[in-house]
Write a protein that holds these residues in place. Structure first.
Motif, PDB file in Angstrom:
ATOM      1  N   ASP A   1       0.834  -1.205   0.000  1.00 56.91           N
ATOM      2  CA  ASP A   1       0.000   0.000   0.000  1.00 56.91           C
ATOM      3  C   ASP A   1       0.869   1.255   0.000  1.00 56.91           C
ATOM      4  O   ASP A   1       2.026   1.219   0.418  1.00 56.91           O
ATOM      5  CB  ASP A   1      -0.865  -0.024   1.280  1.00 56.91           C
ATOM      6  N   ASP A   2       0.318   2.356  -0.458  1.00 57.58           N
ATOM      7  CA  ASP A   2       0.975   3.678  -0.415  1.00 57.58           C
ATOM      8  C   ASP A   2       2.365   3.635  -1.030  1.00 57.58           C
ATOM      9  O   ASP A   2       3.288   4.287  -0.542  1.00 57.58           O
ATOM     10  CB  ASP A   2       1.094   4.186   1.036  1.00 57.58           C
TER      11      ASP A   2
ATOM     12  N   ASP B   1       0.676   5.255  -4.508  1.00 55.44           N
ATOM     13  CA  ASP B   1       0.000   6.148  -3.570  1.00 55.44           C
ATOM     14  C   ASP B   1      -0.801   7.221  -4.305  1.00 55.44           C
ATOM     15  O   ASP B   1      -0.415   7.730  -5.357  1.00 55.44           O
ATOM     16  CB  ASP B   1       1.021   6.797  -2.636  1.00 55.44           C
TER      17      ASP B   1
ATOM     18  N   GLU C   1      -4.508   4.138  -6.896  1.00 51.38           N
ATOM     19  CA  GLU C   1      -5.626   4.448  -5.995  1.00 51.38           C
ATOM     20  C   GLU C   1      -5.904   5.954  -5.983  1.00 51.38           C
ATOM     21  O   GLU C   1      -5.044   6.758  -6.322  1.00 51.38           O
ATOM     22  CB  GLU C   1      -5.367   3.921  -4.578  1.00 51.38           C
TER      23      GLU C   1
HETATM   24 CA    CA Z   1      -3.229   3.708   0.163  1.00 48.53          CA
END
Ligand code: CA
Ligand code: C2E
Ligand code: CA
Length: 719
Positions: free
Chosen positions: A616-617, A639, A673
């Motif tokens: 993630d990110d 991210d 995202e």
């Molecule tokens: Ca994220």
């Protein structure tokens, strides 16, 4: 214990060293060899003498029977008297044996009849021979022969050798010639035996010396081979038992038992070193559990425990316990300017100054970077507290001389007391901290917490306290945000996002409360709640016959890195009979900073259960694709911050394109995202991004809305 027992006890072999025992053994051996040699010599002497005796006796017996034969012949007139005399003379004169061995004939009246070596004495009576004392001895012997003719008679007397010289010891044997008045005899000069014995004695001495030498060499060799190593090993052991590990154990190359012992000892030494090292580490860990390594004061945990104990002790009486939170201003800025070492010097100096002000009723601790805690027990009066605080502030503000410069530190103090400000240690510490911070805000040097009560306290503090009750009271729920596959234009999975519906404050963003939960040690409970909620939800969908794609769960690194994590997630989903291939875990890059081998192993084990992993990110942390290349993961989520300015910022576009290209090389799927605009979507499509997520396609949906979406089998429009 009587003296004999005492002596026996002291004589016990175990009281002597191995070397002493070996010396004792060698002495015994030497004594034994010498005794054996002496005995052997003695017996050999006896044997030789016996042999000689037997020799002269057999000579005399043979001569005697010849004389007897002559006499018989004479009696039967076979030979005349003259012939008899002549033959007798020849016989006696002709018999000689060995060196100086001759025989003689004596008439019973002790008159010498024939004497081949001293014819001058023939016809002389023994008693007339000039050698009185010795002659007596001689005559006594002949008398015995006469009186006991059946016995063998040996005796000693002195007689000169045939070639003259003084009389010397002679062993004599004589016997009666049967049926006659004649005594026939001979003898050996003992002198003649001396060279033989000397020679023999010398041989014995030589042999003894050789054997002794061999025995001593063997003893020396054994000593070198056994005693010396044993003494050395024993001294090694002694040093080891005194914790002197810095030594090289000898004889480990020996092939025998000594070598075995030495190698075992070496192993033992290594174990001891390792044990010592572990002990040190353990002691250090124990120290760190209770103390601050820089100032050597108690740490926050110890202070918490002490406060807790004091609170419990005073609970009945409700007697006051004061707590002071001492916060050093601007220490962080000083650290940035001066470095860690100088910061530590400031802390140590401050701790020393505080120590000097304390009495037995105080307990000092270092709570965190630049924050000290002081507990005052035994109900001090308010006035005393004021003076104490003044002197603390005064001593801290005195200039501190560092290596090159002088610095001046200002402190703020927040004060709480039991029972007024709380009956839990963390309440007293936390509220005193708030008081100290508020004091700084208001530019005061110190402040009682109860003076700011009613004023607005930090909202986060309240939240923090509400968080744990929220979990018990079902104030949380999950929403689902779908992720779309850009190649197939279908929902590929959904990310679960946690929501907190605070009874007073309304909905609170996870961006606020998740970091708070991480700080306050509640995050594992929170993650556990989410895992259970997801498993439960999946079970419901399965039971309702709703087919659903993978569910992605945001998991904190703290929970993921726990040893028992795999077992835990397995158990939860097992309980709801939900296969783990439905699950994807979103981990932030922070988790990947961990030791590479450890994280690789962990990821491998988690993926073996069927779970997919998503980073993630991506792009915000320290991680890079080159690091991720070594990790078994399935997706990376670029991210949102890169996607935000995709259409305006060329640099972000380049970064996103590069990430997508490299990820493809590594066979990783890329998720973008936070996609909010059509423009962003078309850029991503062009850059060959696999998966997208964002408000443009779908906001996070409640369960009902998400179920409706699944039912629709929604497809995003292609170009
Ligand atoms: Ca994220
Ligand atoms: P995240 O994992 O990066 O989650 C994505 C966040 O971006 C979510 O915010 C989501 O609602 C938001 N988002 C999605 N699409 C868009 C968009 O197009 N535009 C904008 N402006 N925002 C979008 P949310 O739900 O507030 O979550 C914030 C963070 O809280 C998450 O970031 C995640 O790190 C954490 N979090 C959320 N749920 C959980 C959970 O169940 N457990 C844990 N440990 N952390 C969670
Ligand atoms: Ca996420």
């Amino acid at each position: 214990m009587n003296p004999i027992q005492l002596l026996l006890k002291n004589m016990s072999l175990s009281n002597f060293s191995i070397r002493q025992k070996l010396i004792g053994l060698v002495c015994l051996l030497t004594l034994g060899i010498i005794t054996t040699s002496c005995l052997a010599f003695y017996f050999s002497y006896q044997d030789t003498l016996a042999g000689k005796k037997e020799q002269i006796r057999s000579v005399i017996q043979s001569a005697s029977s010849q004389v007897q034969l002559l006499r018989q012949k004479n009696s039967s007139y076979e030979i005349t008297d003259d012939e008899y005399q002549e033959r007798l003379h020849d016989l006696i004169y002709g018999t000689s044996y060995a060196e100086d061995g001759y025989i003689y004939l004596i008439q019973q009246e002790t008159r010498i009849s024939l004497h081949p070596k001293r014819p001058d004495l023939e016809g002389t009576y023994l008693e007339n021979i000039d050698n009185s004392a010795n002659i007596e001895q001689m005559i006594k012997g002949f008398m015995q022969v006469k009186l006991n003719p059946d016995k063998a008679h040996y005796w000693l007397f002195r007689w000169p050798k045939p070639d003259g010289g003084p009389a010397i010891e002679k062993l004599t044997y004589a016997q009666l010639v049967p049926d006659s008045d004649l005594i026939i005899g001979t003898g050996i000069y003992l002198d003649d035996l001396t060279p033989l014995y000397t020679q023999r004695a010398l041989s014995y001495v030589a042999i003894t010396l050789v054997v002794l030498l061999a025995a001593l060499s063997a003893a020396l060799l054994i000593s070198k081979n056994i005693v010396r190593p044993i003494i050395s090993l024993s001294s090694h052991m002694k040093r080891l038992s005194n914790e002197d590990f810095d030594q090289t154990i000898e004889f480990t190359d020996h092939k025998d038992e000594i070598g075995q012992m030495a190698r075992t000892l070496e192993l033992f030494r290594e174990h001891l070193i390792e044990n010592k090292r572990l002990r040190h580490i353990q002691e250090h860990v124990q120290f760190l559990e209770r103390f601050d390594p820089v100032t050597r004061l108690y740490n926050r945990r110890s202070m918490g425990e002490s406060l807790e104990r004091e609170i419990i002790r005073n609970f009945e009486s409700q007697e006051k316990v004061y707590f002071l939170f001492i916060r050093l201003d601007l220490l962080r800025n000083l650290t940035i300017e001066l470095g860690d070492e100088q910061r530590d010097q400031i802390l140590v100096e401050t701790a020393n100054r505080l120590r000097n002000l304390l009495s037995l009723n105080h307990r000092l601790a270092k709570l965190s970077e630049g924050c000290f805690g002081l507990m005052l027990i035994n109900k001090p009066h308010d006035i005393e507290i004021d003076t104490l605080i003044d002197s603390i502030l005064d001593s801290i503000v005195q200039p501190i001389q560092l290596d090159h410069i002088q610095v001046q530190i200002v402190a703020r103090i927040g004060v709480t007391s039991f029972p007024e400000d709380g009956d839990q240690q963390f309440e007293l510490i936390g509220r005193a901290e708030i008081a100290a911070k508020t004091a700084r805000k208001h530019e005061q040097s110190w402040l009682y917490f109860n003076r700011i009560k009613g004023q607005q306290t930090e909202p986060k503090m309240e939240l923090w306290q509400d968080l744990s009750t929220a979990m018990d009271q079902d104030q949380f729920y999950l929403v689902f945000q779908p992720l779309f596959d850009l190649n197939k234009n279908t929902p590929l999975s959904a990310e679960t996002l946690l929501r907190w519906n605070h009874p007073e404050l309304g909905p609170i963003s996870p961006a606020v409360f998740v970091p708070l939960a991480e700080k306050s040690g509640l995050i594992s409970r929170l993650d556990n709640w989410v895992l259970n909620a997801v498993a439960k939800q999946c079970r419901q969908w399965i039971d309702q016959g709703i087919s659903f794609p993978r569910v992605a769960i945001n998991l904190s690194g703290i929970s993921f890195l726990r040893n028992e994590f795999e077992t835990k997630i397995y158990e939860i989903f097992e309980r709801y009979a939900v296969p783990l291939h439905y699950i994807e875990l979103e981990l932030t890059e922070g988790v990947l900073i961990e030791d590479l081998a450890r994280i690789q192993d962990k990821l491998k084990r988690v993926r073996e259960t069927g779970i997919s992993i998503s980073i993630d990110d991506f792009g915000t942390g320290y991680s890079s694709l080159s690091r991720i290349k070594n990790l078994p993961v399935d997706h990376i989520k670029i991210d949102k911050s890169f996607i935000d300015d995709l259409d305006t910022n060329n640099q972000d576009l380049k970064i996103v394109q590069a990430i997508i290209l490299m990820a493809q090389g590594l066979h990783l799927k890329v998720v973008a995202e936070g996609v909010e605009t059509e423009h962003q979507l078309s850029i991503l499509r062009e850059a060959k991004c696999d998966i997208v997520q964002g408000y443009l396609l779908s906001r996070p949906l409640s369960v009902i809305d998400y179920e409706a979406l699944l039912d629709e089998d929604l497809i995003i429009e292609g170009e």
